[in-house]
Design a protein around this motif. Structure first.
Motif, PDB file in Angstrom:
ATOM      1  N   MET A   1       0.827  -1.195   0.000  1.00 45.00           N
ATOM      2  CA  MET A   1       0.000   0.000   0.000  1.00 45.00           C
ATOM      3  C   MET A   1       0.871   1.260   0.000  1.00 45.00           C
ATOM      4  N   ALA A   2       1.947   1.254   0.827  1.00 41.68           N
ATOM      5  CA  ALA A   2       2.828   2.423   0.888  1.00 41.68           C
ATOM      6  C   ALA A   2       3.524   2.646  -0.444  1.00 41.68           C
ATOM      7  N   THR A   3       3.884   1.573  -1.132  1.00 40.07           N
ATOM      8  CA  THR A   3       4.554   1.686  -2.422  1.00 40.07           C
ATOM      9  C   THR A   3       3.629   2.342  -3.431  1.00 40.07           C
ATOM     10  N   GLN A   4       2.383   1.962  -3.421  1.00 39.61           N
ATOM     11  CA  GLN A   4       1.407   2.543  -4.340  1.00 39.61           C
ATOM     12  C   GLN A   4       1.252   4.038  -4.078  1.00 39.61           C
ATOM     13  N   GLN A   5       1.206   4.434  -2.815  1.00 38.20           N
ATOM     14  CA  GLN A   5       1.080   5.845  -2.484  1.00 38.20           C
ATOM     15  C   GLN A   5       2.320   6.622  -2.914  1.00 38.20           C
ATOM     16  N   ASN A   6       3.507   6.033  -2.711  1.00 34.94           N
ATOM     17  CA  ASN A   6       4.742   6.694  -3.136  1.00 34.94           C
ATOM     18  C   ASN A   6       4.769   6.878  -4.643  1.00 34.94           C
ATOM     19  N   GLN A   7       4.365   5.867  -5.368  1.00 35.85           N
ATOM     20  CA  GLN A   7       4.357   5.970  -6.823  1.00 35.85           C
ATOM     21  C   GLN A   7       3.385   7.048  -7.278  1.00 35.85           C
ATOM     22  N   ASN A   8       2.247   7.099  -6.650  1.00 32.50           N
ATOM     23  CA  ASN A   8       1.269   8.129  -7.000  1.00 32.50           C
ATOM     24  C   ASN A   8       1.808   9.529  -6.674  1.00 32.50           C
ATOM     25  N   ASP A  10       5.004  10.373  -6.550  1.00 35.93           N
ATOM     26  CA  ASP A  10       6.043  10.660  -7.530  1.00 35.93           C
ATOM     27  C   ASP A  10       5.431  11.103  -8.859  1.00 35.93           C
ATOM     28  N   THR A  11       4.421  10.398  -9.291  1.00 32.76           N
ATOM     29  CA  THR A  11       3.755  10.745 -10.548  1.00 32.76           C
ATOM     30  C   THR A  11       3.119  12.115 -10.447  1.00 32.76           C
ATOM     31  N   MET A  12       2.474  12.362  -9.339  1.00 29.39           N
ATOM     32  CA  MET A  12       1.829  13.649  -9.132  1.00 29.39           C
ATOM     33  C   MET A  12       2.857  14.787  -9.155  1.00 29.39           C
TER      34      MET A  12
END
Length: 151
Positions: A1-8, A10-12
């Motif tokens: 879950m934390a990885t998904q938030q970090n990727q989002n 970064d993308t943002m």
């Protein structure tokens, strides 16, 4: 879950930075000019500090020389008073001369600093004028392109 938030995140952040295009060359140029200014100002400060240190060391050396004369044994009691008066007079003269030299150092440092700042300001003003001209030309070109595309 934390990885998904970090990727989002970064993308943002990438999307946000891409939405505000920045001319990296301008930042690099500004940094270089600031570094050059700091180098010149630091050189002035170091030179002034060196001159002040030399002056203080010379004053101390001469004071100690005068004190060695003051501490010599005298045959008559009034010779001690005369020796002290002579020391006081010479020390006062030396102090006045030292303060004048410090003032000269401060004045030359101030003049050098004003010269550097004036030169930097003139260069910055010219750079800003050139950038404004380029921006105006780019805006005019973009407007012409947009008008021709719309027609």
């Amino acid at each position: 879950m934390a990885t998904q938030q970090n990727q989002n995140f970064d993308t943002m952040m990438r999307d946000m930075m891409n939405a505000f295009p920045v001319n990296a060359e301008s930042f690099e140029d500004g940094f270089k000019r600031g570094a050059e200014l700091n180098e010149k100002l630091a050189s002035i400060a170091v030179d002034a500090a060196g001159q002040s240190t030399d002056l203080s060391a010379d004053f101390t050396r001469k004071t100690l020389e005068r004190m060695s004369e003051l501490t010599k044994a005298k045959a008559e009691p009034q010779a001690y008073a005369q020796s002290m008066a002579d020391f006081g007079q010479k020390q006062t003269e030396a102090t006045v001369q030292m303060m004048q030299r410090f003032a000269e150092i401060a004045q030359s440092t101030s003049t050098a600093t004003v010269d550097v700042m004036s030169s930097f300001g003139k260069t910055a003003q010219e750079k800003a004028a050139n950038t404004a001209k380029k921006s105006a030309a780019n805006a005019k070109s973009a407007a012409s392109t947009a008008a021709s595309n719309a027609a």
